[in-house]
Every structure is written in C-alpha cells, then in structure tokens.
Write a protein that holds these residues in place. Structure first.
Motif, PDB file in Angstrom:
ATOM      1  N   SER A 136      19.218  44.177  55.914  1.00 44.80           N
ATOM      2  CA  SER A 136      17.680  44.437  55.319  1.00 44.80           C
ATOM      3  C   SER A 136      18.791  46.147  54.715  1.00 44.80           C
ATOM      4  CB  SER A 136      16.854  45.162  56.597  1.00 44.80           C
ATOM      5  OG  SER A 136      16.446  44.414  56.746  1.00 44.80           O
ATOM      6  N   ASN A 137      19.143  46.425  55.194  1.00 44.91           N
ATOM      7  CA  ASN A 137      20.384  47.937  54.613  1.00 44.91           C
ATOM      8  C   ASN A 137      22.178  47.378  54.971  1.00 44.91           C
ATOM      9  OD1 ASN A 137      20.209  50.648  53.771  1.00 44.91           O
ATOM     10  ND2 ASN A 137      20.665  50.960  55.159  1.00 44.91           N
ATOM     11  N   PHE A 139      31.969  40.610  39.376  1.00 46.79           N
ATOM     12  CA  PHE A 139      30.494  41.209  39.384  1.00 46.79           C
ATOM     13  C   PHE A 139      29.907  39.237  38.802  1.00 46.79           C
ATOM     14  CE2 PHE A 139      32.988  44.360  37.001  1.00 46.79           C
ATOM     15  CZ  PHE A 139      32.210  45.585  37.423  1.00 46.79           C
ATOM     16  N   ILE A 140      29.604  38.672  38.674  1.00 47.64           N
ATOM     17  CA  ILE A 140      28.636  37.734  38.282  1.00 47.64           C
ATOM     18  C   ILE A 140      28.960  37.486  40.096  1.00 47.64           C
ATOM     19  CG2 ILE A 140      27.635  35.364  37.892  1.00 47.64           C
ATOM     20  CD1 ILE A 140      30.171  36.220  34.749  1.00 47.64           C
ATOM     21  N   GLY A 141      29.606  37.366  39.984  1.00 47.92           N
ATOM     22  CA  GLY A 141      29.489  36.207  41.732  1.00 47.92           C
ATOM     23  C   GLY A 141      28.355  37.673  42.507  1.00 47.92           C
ATOM     24  N   LEU A 142      28.812  38.756  42.828  1.00 43.39           N
ATOM     25  CA  LEU A 142      27.786  39.663  43.141  1.00 43.39           C
ATOM     26  C   LEU A 142      26.305  39.374  43.213  1.00 43.39           C
ATOM     27  CD1 LEU A 142      27.608  42.250  45.608  1.00 43.39           C
ATOM     28  CD2 LEU A 142      28.783  43.591  43.574  1.00 43.39           C
ATOM     29  N   GLY A 143      26.247  39.769  41.506  1.00 45.34           N
ATOM     30  CA  GLY A 143      25.103  40.034  40.868  1.00 45.34           C
ATOM     31  C   GLY A 143      24.150  38.507  41.445  1.00 45.34           C
ATOM     32  N   LEU A 144      24.969  37.517  41.967  1.00 42.33           N
ATOM     33  CA  LEU A 144      23.915  36.064  42.412  1.00 42.33           C
ATOM     34  C   LEU A 144      23.563  36.251  43.457  1.00 42.33           C
ATOM     35  CD1 LEU A 144      26.222  33.317  40.493  1.00 42.33           C
ATOM     36  CD2 LEU A 144      23.927  33.971  39.880  1.00 42.33           C
ATOM     37  N   ALA A 157      21.174  38.897  43.757  1.00 44.68           N
ATOM     38  CA  ALA A 157      19.223  38.106  43.409  1.00 44.68           C
ATOM     39  C   ALA A 157      19.694  36.959  44.640  1.00 44.68           C
ATOM     40  CB  ALA A 157      19.491  36.672  42.590  1.00 44.68           C
ATOM     41  N   ILE A 158      19.636  36.158  45.443  1.00 46.83           N
ATOM     42  CA  ILE A 158      19.481  35.513  46.679  1.00 46.83           C
ATOM     43  C   ILE A 158      19.122  36.468  47.381  1.00 46.83           C
ATOM     44  CG2 ILE A 158      20.310  33.945  48.331  1.00 46.83           C
ATOM     45  CD1 ILE A 158      22.559  33.191  45.861  1.00 46.83           C
ATOM     46  N   LYS A 159      19.968  36.978  47.838  1.00 47.80           N
ATOM     47  CA  LYS A 159      18.619  38.006  48.848  1.00 47.80           C
ATOM     48  C   LYS A 159      17.706  38.262  48.307  1.00 47.80           C
ATOM     49  CE  LYS A 159      19.769  42.224  51.792  1.00 47.80           C
ATOM     50  NZ  LYS A 159      18.292  42.857  51.480  1.00 47.80           N
ATOM     51  N   ASN A 160      17.393  38.852  47.161  1.00 52.96           N
ATOM     52  CA  ASN A 160      15.806  39.414  46.757  1.00 52.96           C
ATOM     53  C   ASN A 160      15.501  38.235  47.064  1.00 52.96           C
ATOM     54  OD1 ASN A 160      17.391  41.818  46.565  1.00 52.96           O
ATOM     55  ND2 ASN A 160      17.345  41.770  43.879  1.00 52.96           N
ATOM     56  N   LEU A 161      15.332  36.840  46.852  1.00 48.33           N
ATOM     57  CA  LEU A 161      14.597  36.443  46.856  1.00 48.33           C
ATOM     58  C   LEU A 161      14.023  36.170  48.447  1.00 48.33           C
ATOM     59  CD1 LEU A 161      15.462  33.441  44.026  1.00 48.33           C
ATOM     60  CD2 LEU A 161      14.372  34.922  44.115  1.00 48.33           C
ATOM     61  N   ILE A 162      14.893  35.340  49.052  1.00 48.84           N
ATOM     62  CA  ILE A 162      14.715  35.807  50.175  1.00 48.84           C
ATOM     63  C   ILE A 162      13.782  36.722  50.946  1.00 48.84           C
ATOM     64  CG2 ILE A 162      15.844  35.480  52.548  1.00 48.84           C
ATOM     65  CD1 ILE A 162      18.141  34.507  51.238  1.00 48.84           C
ATOM     66  N   ASP A 163      13.924  37.850  50.625  1.00 47.11           N
ATOM     67  CA  ASP A 163      13.296  38.616  51.260  1.00 47.11           C
ATOM     68  C   ASP A 163      11.878  39.112  50.343  1.00 47.11           C
ATOM     69  OD1 ASP A 163      15.487  40.261  52.668  1.00 47.11           O
ATOM     70  OD2 ASP A 163      15.981  41.395  51.106  1.00 47.11           O
ATOM     71  N   LYS A 164      11.294  38.188  50.015  1.00 48.03           N
ATOM     72  CA  LYS A 164      10.283  38.238  48.826  1.00 48.03           C
ATOM     73  C   LYS A 164       9.606  37.167  49.340  1.00 48.03           C
ATOM     74  CE  LYS A 164      11.308  40.288  44.537  1.00 48.03           C
ATOM     75  NZ  LYS A 164      11.360  40.021  42.558  1.00 48.03           N
ATOM     76  N   ARG A 165      10.581  36.147  50.043  1.00 50.78           N
ATOM     77  CA  ARG A 165       9.857  35.084  50.717  1.00 50.78           C
ATOM     78  C   ARG A 165       9.162  35.136  51.725  1.00 50.78           C
ATOM     79  NH1 ARG A 165       6.807  30.481  50.439  1.00 50.78           N
ATOM     80  NH2 ARG A 165       7.783  29.213  51.287  1.00 50.78           N
ATOM     81  N   ILE A 166       9.956  35.804  52.567  1.00 43.86           N
ATOM     82  CA  ILE A 166       9.718  36.981  53.981  1.00 43.86           C
ATOM     83  C   ILE A 166       8.633  37.965  53.699  1.00 43.86           C
ATOM     84  CG2 ILE A 166      10.468  38.438  56.002  1.00 43.86           C
ATOM     85  CD1 ILE A 166      13.389  37.331  55.254  1.00 43.86           C
TER      86      ILE A 166
END
Length: 240
Positions: free
Chosen positions: A16-17, A195-200, A203-212
């Motif tokens: 979460s943090n 930078f690209i890897g960290l951005g991905l 993005a994946i974490k944000n998608l999972i958080d939105k789904r939850i």
C-alpha cells in the motif's frame, strides 16, 4: 485514529505504501543497480539492514533528541550503520561490493530511510519501528529484485546471473541462462529500460489497486440486498 497493527504495517511496506512504487523514493539506486536480479537483491538487503537498525536506534533515542537537531542526528545514525554495512560487504561480499560501488555509501542519502526515520520511527515504540523498517525494506527489496530480474531476463537472457556473489558458491547453479544465442533487447539493460520497467510496475500496481477498490465497493451493495431477504425470512414464521 487507531494505530495499525503489525499486519497493517507489513501491508503498507510491501504494497500500500511501498516507498519505490507509491512514494517514488530511492530512485537513484533503484534505477542504477537493477541490471540484474542479484544486484537488486544485494542492494535491497543492504538497504533493509540499514532501515531496520536506524529505525530501532531512532525509536530508542527519540525522547532524548531535541527537535531542533533531530535531522542531523538521524543522518548521523543512518551514516553510522551505512558505514558498518559497507565494511561488512567489503569483507564478506567484495566482488558484489565492487559491482554496486558508490551506491552503497549513497544509502545515507536515500530519502526512503530518512523519511521513515522522520515520519515513523521518531514517533513510534521500538517494536513498531522495527516492523516498519523491516516491511519497508522488504518492499523496496522486492521492487529492486523484480525490476532487476525483468531487465536481466529481457536484456541478456539470464536470471540471477552471478548469484554466487551474494549467496555463496552453492548458488552457482540456481540461475537461469537461455544460452549465448539469445538475442536480448539491449534497451532493457540501458538506463531508459529502467524507467520503462519501473513505469510498467507502477501501472500494474495501480490497476490491481483499482480492481481491489471496485470489489470493495460492490460488497456493501450485496450486503444490503441480503439484509431484507433475511428480515423477511424471520417475519414469515411468526405470521404463520
């Protein structure tokens, strides 16, 4: 507001943090040393050690340090543990130390460590400060290791290459190697790949958080639908 339990502290540190994915702290070592999973794991463990020890020490002395000098004292504590970790790595993991190089002493300036010292350890008892440092450190380590593993695999077709530098001679056979004929993506092991890897990952974490979050919003609606049916079931026998 009630204090979070140990489970909440661990959840904050790991997900979460997470200081790398949410606060975006400690990006200098995060982007620089993650060319392999072994490098990421080594840097993460060093950072976690400093986090736990500095959090514990700052928690113990929090009532003895005047507010006017707290930041210089925190930096001095962190620098002392970084020096100890650096000397230990020179003695026990010299080849890995040479690979990580300047980024070991730069742990002193890692905003994630200073931030936890100021925001949490200076206000928390010893046990909670240790759990917070361990959770935040492990969360940071996981990001370093996953990003390093992703870049290493895509860039050179290996995984945990030279793991023996960190884990000893017995770890020489645990790595994955797709062979010399593997044509990797050079971009992955170059700075833009970090930078690209960290951005991905973000993005994946944000998608999972939105789904939850969407799943959590649906639960109260389901409960409201069940409640009237349960009440009707209780009334029906009395009318009979």
């Amino acid at each position: 507001m009630a204090e979070k339990g140990y489970g909440g502290l661990v959840g904050d540190g790991l997900w979460s943090n997470n200081q790398a994915l949410v606060a975006l702290l400690g990006l200098c070592p995060l982007l620089a040393v993650t060319t392999t999973a072994t490098n990421g794991l080594g840097m993460g463990l060093a950072t976690t050690t400093v986090l736990v020890l500095s959090n514990a020490t700052i928690s113990l002395i929090r009532n003895l340090v005047r507010p006017e000098v707290r930041l210089p004292v925190f930096v001095l504590v962190i620098a002392s543990f970084v020096t100890a970790v650096e000397l230990t790595m020179q003695a026990q993991f010299y080849e890995l130390y040479l690979v990580l190089g300047l980024f070991i002493p730069l742990i002193v300036t890692n905003c994630a460590i200073i931030g936890r010292a100021e925001a949490f350890a200076s206000k928390a008892p010893l046990d909670r400060a240790i759990v917070d440092g361990l959770a935040m450190g492990l969360g940071f380590t996981l990001v370093l290791m996953v990003l390093g593993g992703l870049r290493e695999f895509l860039g050179q077709g290996t995984l945990f290459y030279q793991a023996d530098l960190l884990l000893g001679a017995g770890a020489q056979g645990i790595g994955l190697d797709l062979g010399e004929d593997f044509q990797g993506a050079l971009l992955a092991i170059l700075p833009p790949g970090a930078f690209i890897g960290l951005g991905l990952m973000i993005a994946i974490k944000n998608l999972i958080d939105k789904r939850i979050e969407r799943l959590r919003r649906k639960r109260p609606v389901s409960a409201e639908r069940v409640a009237p049916e349960a009440a009707a079931g209780e009334v029906a026998p009395s009318n009979g």
